[in-house]
Scaffold this motif. Structure first.
Motif, short mmCIF file in Angstrom:
data_model
loop_
_atom_site.label_atom_id
_atom_site.label_comp_id
_atom_site.label_asym_id
_atom_site.label_seq_id
_atom_site.Cartn_x
_atom_site.Cartn_y
_atom_site.Cartn_z
N LYS A 171 -4.90 1.67 31.53
CA LYS A 171 -4.05 0.90 30.60
C LYS A 171 -2.96 1.78 30.01
O LYS A 171 -1.81 1.37 29.88
CB LYS A 171 -4.90 0.33 29.45
CG LYS A 171 -5.54 -0.98 29.79
CD LYS A 171 -6.19 -1.62 28.57
CE LYS A 171 -6.87 -2.91 28.99
NZ LYS A 171 -7.67 -3.50 27.93
N MET A 172 -3.36 3.00 29.63
CA MET A 172 -2.37 3.89 29.04
C MET A 172 -1.28 4.25 30.04
O MET A 172 -0.08 4.23 29.72
CB MET A 172 -3.03 5.17 28.50
CG MET A 172 -2.02 6.03 27.76
SD MET A 172 -2.67 7.61 27.20
CE MET A 172 -3.56 7.14 25.73
N ASN A 178 -5.92 0.43 18.76
CA ASN A 178 -6.55 -0.86 19.04
C ASN A 178 -7.75 -0.72 19.97
O ASN A 178 -8.19 -1.69 20.58
CB ASN A 178 -5.56 -1.84 19.66
CG ASN A 178 -4.58 -2.36 18.64
OD1 ASN A 178 -4.83 -2.26 17.44
ND2 ASN A 178 -3.46 -2.90 19.10
N LEU A 195 1.12 1.40 30.61
CA LEU A 195 2.01 1.25 29.46
C LEU A 195 3.08 2.35 29.48
O LEU A 195 4.27 2.08 29.31
CB LEU A 195 1.18 1.31 28.17
CG LEU A 195 1.92 1.02 26.87
CD1 LEU A 195 2.52 -0.37 26.88
CD2 LEU A 195 0.95 1.15 25.68
N PHE A 200 -7.95 0.31 22.88
CA PHE A 200 -7.62 -0.14 24.24
C PHE A 200 -8.06 -1.59 24.46
O PHE A 200 -8.46 -1.97 25.56
CB PHE A 200 -8.25 0.77 25.30
CG PHE A 200 -7.84 2.20 25.19
CD1 PHE A 200 -6.69 2.67 25.81
CD2 PHE A 200 -8.60 3.11 24.45
CE1 PHE A 200 -6.30 4.00 25.69
CE2 PHE A 200 -8.22 4.43 24.33
CZ PHE A 200 -7.06 4.88 24.94
N ASP A 201 -8.04 -2.38 23.38
CA ASP A 201 -8.48 -3.78 23.39
C ASP A 201 -9.95 -3.94 23.76
O ASP A 201 -10.38 -4.99 24.23
CB ASP A 201 -7.63 -4.63 24.36
CG ASP A 201 -6.15 -4.48 24.09
OD1 ASP A 201 -5.79 -4.49 22.90
OD2 ASP A 201 -5.37 -4.35 25.04
N GLU A 231 -0.46 2.60 19.36
CA GLU A 231 -1.06 1.30 19.03
C GLU A 231 -2.21 0.98 20.00
O GLU A 231 -3.26 0.49 19.60
CB GLU A 231 0.01 0.22 19.10
CG GLU A 231 -0.40 -1.06 18.39
CD GLU A 231 0.66 -2.14 18.55
OE1 GLU A 231 1.87 -1.81 18.53
OE2 GLU A 231 0.27 -3.31 18.74
N LEU A 232 -1.99 1.29 21.27
CA LEU A 232 -3.04 1.04 22.27
C LEU A 232 -4.31 1.82 21.92
O LEU A 232 -5.42 1.28 21.97
CB LEU A 232 -2.53 1.46 23.66
CG LEU A 232 -3.51 1.27 24.81
CD1 LEU A 232 -3.69 -0.21 25.13
CD2 LEU A 232 -3.06 2.02 26.06
N ALA A 288 3.99 2.38 20.97
CA ALA A 288 3.19 1.53 21.86
C ALA A 288 1.91 2.26 22.27
O ALA A 288 0.81 1.68 22.25
CB ALA A 288 4.01 1.15 23.09
N ILE A 289 2.04 3.52 22.65
CA ILE A 289 0.86 4.28 23.10
C ILE A 289 -0.13 4.47 21.94
O ILE A 289 -1.34 4.27 22.10
CB ILE A 289 1.27 5.66 23.69
CG1 ILE A 289 2.17 5.48 24.92
CG2 ILE A 289 0.05 6.51 24.01
CD1 ILE A 289 1.48 5.03 26.19
#
Lengths: 149, 89
Positions: B21-22, B83, B25, B85-86, B79-80, B76-77
């Motif tokens: 995911k990272m 969070n 992004l 990684f959701d 925040e990921l 953005a990174i």
């Protein structure tokens, strides 16, 4: 855990006729099931497929690390496959994948799992190593390449 | 160049799916994004490099971004990571 300790001699395979993601995962499940007597080949395949559904394990440079969970008590099992030619695996860089390092790991061992992934990544980050893995002609050659790392 | 130090919060740490995911992004930005942990530095757009960090829950990592959209990339990174990684835990 270190890759060399993880990979057993009869868990490497050079394939020449594999066409799809599913076939690759079937080969992996079949080999892994010989080391995991408590699990059926179908269970292992389902675990690997479920993980791929969450997102491809194709991490780039023609390498994928399919993985699945086994029961907490089990020992981790690794399977290394090389497929000629590479197959479409929805990898992050959209390149075909020809090197598969599969892992069946016990649940609830996050930190051990991270260390194992790191030691796998180190092997595949090495261009020479990757070249030797790709040019292995027999299952045994493939095993020896990792052993000699 | 911008940088920020954050803590890995999700239970599984920077495992394969989180690292993917990272990287996905990071690839969306022009800025060069790096993740530093102790003496090791990884390019954020390489899953392989990220996995080599073996960042587990509670680890502090420093994200740096360098390039025209560095601010957006860094935000953005970070925040990921914050969070989780959701992920649910």
């Amino acid at each position: 855990m270190n890759v060399k300790l993880l990979l057993q001699p009869d868990c490497t395979k050079v394939l020449a006729d594999c066409q799809s993601k599913k076939k690759i995962l079937e080969h992996i499940a079949e080999i892994a099931s010989t080391k995991l007597p408590d699990l059926t080949c179908t269970d292992i395949l389902a675990s690997l497929m479920n993980r791929e559904k969450l997102g491809s394990t194709g991490i780039g440079n023609g390498v994928a690390i399919p993985h699945g969970k086994i029961t907490p008590k089990g020992e981790p099992v690794a399977v290394l496959l090389v497929s000629h030619p590479g197959i479409n695996y929805d990898a992050i860089d959209n390149r075909p994948v020809d090197v598969f390092f599969a892992l069946l790991v016990p649940e609830d061992q996050c930190d051990v799992h991270l260390q194992t992934l790191a030691s796998i990544a180190e092997i595949f980050d090495n261009k020479d190593m990757l070249k030797r893995i790709r040019s292995a002609e027999t299952d045994n050659d493939l095993y020896n390449v990792i052993e000699a790392a | 160049m911008l940088s920020r130090t954050i803590t890995i919060q999700n239970k599984l740490g920077l495992h394969a799916r989180a690292a993917t995911k990272m990287a996905q992004l990071a690839l969306q930005f022009k800025a060069k994004v790096q993740v530093q942990q102790g003496e090791k530095t990884a390019s954020a757009d390489s899953v392989m490099a990220l996995l080599m960090l073996a960042s587990n829950q509670g680890k502090e990592v420093t994200i740096t971004a360098d390039g025209e959209d560095e601010e957006q990339a860094l935000n953005a990174i970070c925040e990921l990571v914050s969070n989780r990684f959701d992920e649910s835990e």
